[in-house]
Design an enzyme around this catalytic site. Structure first.
Site, PDB file in Angstrom:
ATOM      1  N   TYR A 109       0.859  -1.181   0.000  1.00 15.10           N
ATOM      2  CA  TYR A 109       0.000   0.000   0.000  1.00 15.10           C
ATOM      3  C   TYR A 109       0.901   1.239   0.000  1.00 15.10           C
ATOM      4  O   TYR A 109       1.921   1.262   0.681  1.00 15.10           O
ATOM      5  CB  TYR A 109      -0.895   0.020   1.235  1.00 15.10           C
ATOM      6  CG  TYR A 109      -1.944  -1.065   1.254  1.00 15.10           C
ATOM      7  CD1 TYR A 109      -3.212  -0.845   0.739  1.00 15.10           C
ATOM      8  CD2 TYR A 109      -1.668  -2.328   1.802  1.00 15.10           C
ATOM      9  CE1 TYR A 109      -4.182  -1.842   0.756  1.00 15.10           C
ATOM     10  CE2 TYR A 109      -2.625  -3.322   1.818  1.00 15.10           C
ATOM     11  CZ  TYR A 109      -3.879  -3.074   1.303  1.00 15.10           C
ATOM     12  OH  TYR A 109      -4.828  -4.062   1.324  1.00 15.10           O
ATOM     13  N   ASP A 129      -7.137 -11.374  -0.064  1.00 16.44           N
ATOM     14  CA  ASP A 129      -6.650 -10.883   1.220  1.00 16.44           C
ATOM     15  C   ASP A 129      -7.241  -9.522   1.519  1.00 16.44           C
ATOM     16  O   ASP A 129      -7.763  -8.837   0.643  1.00 16.44           O
ATOM     17  CB  ASP A 129      -5.121 -10.783   1.192  1.00 16.44           C
ATOM     18  CG  ASP A 129      -4.617  -9.900   0.047  1.00 16.44           C
ATOM     19  OD1 ASP A 129      -5.113 -10.063  -1.089  1.00 16.44           O
ATOM     20  OD2 ASP A 129      -3.749  -9.053   0.277  1.00 16.44           O
ATOM     21  N   ASP A 130      -7.120  -9.140   2.780  1.00 17.48           N
ATOM     22  CA  ASP A 130      -7.537  -7.816   3.241  1.00 17.48           C
ATOM     23  C   ASP A 130      -8.987  -7.510   2.895  1.00 17.48           C
ATOM     24  O   ASP A 130      -9.340  -6.414   2.453  1.00 17.48           O
ATOM     25  CB  ASP A 130      -6.611  -6.729   2.678  1.00 17.48           C
ATOM     26  CG  ASP A 130      -5.174  -6.904   3.142  1.00 17.48           C
ATOM     27  OD1 ASP A 130      -4.964  -7.615   4.149  1.00 17.48           O
ATOM     28  OD2 ASP A 130      -4.275  -6.349   2.501  1.00 17.48           O
ATOM     29  N   ILE A 131      -9.849  -8.518   3.074  1.00 18.34           N
ATOM     30  CA  ILE A 131     -11.284  -8.352   2.888  1.00 18.34           C
ATOM     31  C   ILE A 131     -11.996  -8.999   4.075  1.00 18.34           C
ATOM     32  O   ILE A 131     -11.384  -9.742   4.845  1.00 18.34           O
ATOM     33  CB  ILE A 131     -11.785  -8.996   1.583  1.00 18.34           C
ATOM     34  CG1 ILE A 131     -11.507 -10.511   1.586  1.00 18.34           C
ATOM     35  CG2 ILE A 131     -11.153  -8.325   0.363  1.00 18.34           C
ATOM     36  CD1 ILE A 131     -12.125 -11.262   0.427  1.00 18.34           C
ATOM     37  N   TYR A 168      -4.122 -15.554   5.595  1.00 20.11           N
ATOM     38  CA  TYR A 168      -2.873 -15.792   4.877  1.00 20.11           C
ATOM     39  C   TYR A 168      -1.642 -15.771   5.774  1.00 20.11           C
ATOM     40  O   TYR A 168      -0.524 -15.916   5.277  1.00 20.11           O
ATOM     41  CB  TYR A 168      -2.687 -14.733   3.775  1.00 20.11           C
ATOM     42  CG  TYR A 168      -2.722 -13.298   4.269  1.00 20.11           C
ATOM     43  CD1 TYR A 168      -1.602 -12.703   4.838  1.00 20.11           C
ATOM     44  CD2 TYR A 168      -3.886 -12.548   4.173  1.00 20.11           C
ATOM     45  CE1 TYR A 168      -1.635 -11.395   5.300  1.00 20.11           C
ATOM     46  CE2 TYR A 168      -3.927 -11.246   4.626  1.00 20.11           C
ATOM     47  CZ  TYR A 168      -2.810 -10.669   5.179  1.00 20.11           C
ATOM     48  OH  TYR A 168      -2.850  -9.375   5.642  1.00 20.11           O
TER      49      TYR A 168
END
Length: 889
Positions: free
Chosen positions: A195, A300-302, A355
């Site tokens: 990010y 990922d990241d959801i 993960y």
């Protein structure tokens, strides 16, 4: 597009091995340490070859670079390989490089992709090696590059490039050598998955060049800023963006790198929707049409507890198991309807929502049982940023996910620490790990060019973990990146050292730290002066001579900060040396330069994503720590206690350091990076035993109201060993203890008496001191205090509100009459106050022993007995500003 030769790709081979239960046997296992020739790999045997080859043997013969060199090519030679070999030969002095179908009678012949030519060198061919393996032979009047496949031959060319000398004319003689080499794991490369400010198109192209040179064969395109990967995943790319992906794909093919396109639909996908599955396949088809052959679906990241459509809840229910089943359903459709129907496609990759660990769960069980067995699962280790990664953990991941594991290793990524460059080596990864994996991909920094220093070591480890040593590999990477220039290499090493630390490399600035320790132990100021001078000069040297100009742009604010911190550290060193030599005037003058120099060193920023200014950190805890230690040493020589310091058994969250709880500002704070256990403590050190007054501990903050010690005690000690309780506290974020008169302590601490789940914030930890009453005039200006004139801290100032009037004095009590050896008065540079320095005798009379004269005044009191010292202001004196009145023994 450069056409791909048909071959069993590395990923397909890895997936096939896993599906057949053979991942740890056969040639791939040999790559992990059981060498085909039975001899151990020795990194020191190799010339400057990276990654470290598995087997290198010197020969007694040699070849000569002739004016004309003939290339004899076989089937396993492509345009990229020919380009690398031709360029290397020309740099070695060859004037003409020609191609032919058979060897020339005269001059040097280079056989490319022709394993049969190895017979003349009595070398075994590459047929028994894993994918990407190669044999390189130099001797018997020829050079032979023979790969297991086309990529292997390309890697042989990259090794030859490193072996051949650089000469302006032909005639260079090259020692004979035999290299038999292969990778430790099938997939080795980078995932652009951070990010923050995205890489430029030019930087991505440059990265692909770097990967090819270092035998990395996979690049996962997953930038968080590409809206068409995430928020707009269903939408077609605009023509210009699609053209850029085509450029990257073409470059990747040229460099023998698999370009992996990672589409992340999890923010809005309806897993049960045929329309969404078709949208995903259609998007992949568009990317296939421009040449991409490797695809991934990161999830990922959801959230997997909130569905994006009611149909999913109706089909699968709720919970982690339902989410795993839904994801497997969608991925299987993609795998069967797209990957399986496109000959030449690599195995599908996916990133699970869970993960970062190996803990069994309903979610992982669903993936393990229902996801097609040839799908590669990406995994970050035990933790999002795993400090260590072991064979046992990898085996556990393979077991719990039930699929081949491709690591998404979050190093050297710095999107969680955007104020730092992480320039240390790949560390904490166990030998033998690569052979248990489908591959290794490293997530790089926001700064692409600066990432290369760490990625060099990733490539080295992934290729030959048995011979890998982090510090050795790091040093070789610095040498290569510096372009072979010794002074540039030294400058780069000094800069990388102060930007070394990370979750994988916990030691901060290890080489500079060792020099600081050596100085405090030996007093060798000459050596440390030279080291700091080199550090201070490093930024200019790098800006002038480092070949990769992108690194300079990436690192600009850190380079500026390094120069500034080195300047401040040299000033601090000079201060200590002057004080030790008895030159108090010069020491005080240097000390007064430090605050502005430190302020400048802290001032450098860069513009982050969204336009915010991000202050950069360089050598934090070491450069600033040396300056603090030097200041404390100056205090010791002066004979004052100095500013209080703090220590703790807890870790620190980001930049919320301990100093913030001692700065007198309630809006700043120390913040731990974890919850305390019973016995964890925060300690204030007053520098010497002093009479103390009330103690105040202010914890918690808005937004984190539970972050405080919920159960603990305040204690004090003279020696740091024997402790006396002041008060206990429970469920109170703000604690005040009234201290009995006459209490003496050097240390005051807050100690947890029970564990808790919340972290700890301390806004202020204040210990009042009562030794030596200070009275007199003129009154202190706003923001100042009379106390500051003799509080043991020369950094605090008594600043008078006005000029003194006739007869006014400033008096420092000594608690009791004692022998006074000297009186030293410190003023800031430019102060114009004038006064007599006087002692009060036993009969109450005052005796003048000297006159205030400039910033540093030290008067010998000859051991006179006195119970007070005062400054008797001269008529017409300027408004006084006093840093410290020091009464020596």
């Amino acid at each position: 597009m450069t056409p791909r030769p048909p071959r069993l790709t590395a990923m397909a081979a890895a997936a096939a091995l896993f599906a057949g239960g053979l991942l740890t046997t056969g040639p791939v296992a040999q790559a992990a340490g059981n060498r085909p020739d039975g001899a151990p790999a020795k990194a020191q045997d190799a010339p400057a070859i990276t990654p470290t080859p598995q087997s290198v043997r010197n020969r007694s013969d040699r070849i000569t670079i002739s004016p004309t060199v003939t290339l004899v090519t076989g089937e396993a030679a492509d345009r990229s390989t020919l380009g690398v070999v031709t360029a290397a030969l020309r740099k070695a002095g060859a004037q003409r490089v020609v191609r032919a179908t058979r060897p020339a009678r005269n001059g040097l012949n280079v056989h490319i992709g022709d394993a049969g030519a190895l017979a003349a060198l009595e070398l075994e061919g590459p047929s028994e090696l894993p994918a990407d393996g190669y044999v390189l032979g130099i001797g018997a009047g020829r050079i032979v590059l023979a790969g297991k496949d086309t990529t292997g031959t390309y890697y042989a060319a990259q090794t030859l490039r490193q072996i051949l000398p650089q000469r302006a004319h032909p005639g260079a003689r090259v020692a004979g050598i035999a290299v038999r080499d292969w990778p430790g794991t099938a997939l080795r490369g980078v995932i652009e998955g951070f990010y923050g400010t995205p890489w430029s198109h030019e930087a991505r192209l440059d990265q692909l060049d770097y990967y090819g040179e270092h035998k990395m064969n996979i690049y996962v395109y997953s930038p968080k800023d590409d809206a068409y990967l995430r928020e707009k995943w269903r939408d077609a790319y605009p023509a210009d963006q699609l053209a850029q992906i085509r450029d990257l794909t073409d470059r990747a093919v040229q460099r023998h790198v698999e370009f992996t396109y990672a589409l992340s639909p999890g923010l809005s996908v309806c897993y049960s929707s045929d329309a969404d599955a078709k949208a995903l396949v259609d998007k992949f088809q568009t990317i296939w049409d421009i040449g991409v052959r490797t695809f991934a679906v990161p999830l990922d990241d959801i959230s997997y507890t909130d569905w994006n459509c009611d149909a999913d809840k109706a089909k699968w229910g709720t919970g982690g198991g339902a989410a795993g089943a839904a994801q497997a359903y969608l991925l299987n459709k993609v795998n069967q309807e797209f990957i399986a129907t496109h000959p030449g496609a690599e195995p599908l990759q996916m990133v699970p929502t869970e993960y970062y660990n190996v803990t069994p769960s309903p979610y992982k069980a669903a993936l393990s049982e229902q996801l097609d067995p040839d799908v590669l699962v990406e995994w970050t280790g035990v933790g999002v940023v795993a400090p260590t990664m072991t064979v046992a953990q990898a085996d556990a991941a393979r077991k719990v996910f039930g699929h081949p594991i491709l690591t998404w290793d979050n190093y050297p990524v710095n999107d969680y620490a955007t104020n730092r460059l992480l320039l240390g080596p790949f560390n904490g990864r166990e030998k033998g790990l690569p052979g248990r994996l489908a591959g290794i991909t490293a997530n790089p920094m926001i700064q692409p060019y600066a990432s290369k220093l760490s990625l060099y070591t990733v490539a080295d480890y992934a290729w030959n973990d048995a011979a890998y040593d982090p510090r050795t590999s790091w040093g070789r990477g610095l040498k290569e990146y510096a372009g072979g220039d010794t002074r540039t290499e030294q400058a780069l090493r000094a800069f990388a050292d102060v930007n070394y630390s990370s979750a994988l490399n916990t030691g901060k600035a290890p080489e500079l730290s060792a020099e600081f320790a050596r100085y405090w132990d030996s007093g060798d100021a000459k050596r440390l002066t030279s080291v700091l001078a080199g550090l201070g000069a490093a930024p200019a040297r790098l800006r002038a001579d480092l070949p990769d100009r992108g690194f300079i742009e990436d690192s600009g604010p850190w380079l500026d900060a390094t120069e500034a911190w080195a300047t401040a550290a040299r000033t601090a060193l000079g201060m200590v040396e002057a004080a030790r030599a008895g030159d108090g005037d010069r020491a005080w003058a240097l000390r007064q330069q430090l605050p502005a120099q430190v302020e400048r060193a802290k001032s450098f920023t860069y513009t982050g994503l969204g336009g915010g200014k991000v202050p950069v950190l360089v050598g934090d805890g070491k450069l600033d720590g040396f300056i603090e230690a030097a200041t404390a040493e100056h205090d010791r020589i002066l004979g004052v206690s100095g500013r209080p310091t703090a220590s703790t058994s807890l870790g620190t969250y980001q930049s919320n350091t301990l100093a913030r709880m001692l700065d007198g500002d309630d809006s700043t704070y120390f913040w731990s990076d974890g919850a305390p256990a019973a016995g964890d403590q925060l300690t204030v050190d007053l520098g010497e035993a002093r009479d103390i007054g009330d103690v105040t501990l202010a914890m918690g903050k808005p937004g984190s109201t539970e972050d405080y010690l919920h159960a603990g005690v305040l204690e004090y000690s003279v020696d740091g060993q024997n402790w006396t309780t002041l008060t206990g506290f429970s469920d109170k974020p703000d604690v005040t203890a009234t201290v009995p008169a006459g209490t003496e302590a050097r240390y005051v601490r807050a100690r947890a008496t029970a564990g808790q789940n919340s972290w700890v914030v301390v806004r202020e930890f204040h210990v009042a001191t009562t030794d030596g009453e200070i009275t007199g005039n003129p009154p202190a200006a706003d923001g100042s205090a009379l106390r500051s004139a003799a509080d043991g801290d020369p950094a605090s100032l008594y600043r008078a509100a006005r000029a003194p009037e006739a007869g006014e004095t400033l008096e420092v009590g000594l608690v009791a009459a004692r022998a006074v050896g000297s009186v030293t008065v410190l003023q800031p540079a430019g102060s114009r106050a004038a006064a007599d320095i006087q002692l009060r005798n036993a009969d109450g009379s005052w005796q003048t022993i000297g006159t205030l004269d400039g910033p540093y005044t030290s008067v010998d009191a000859a051991g006179r007995t006195a119970d007070a010292v005062r400054l008797a202001w001269h008529t017409g004196s300027a408004a006084p500003v006093i840093a410290e009145v020091v009464v020596g023994k």
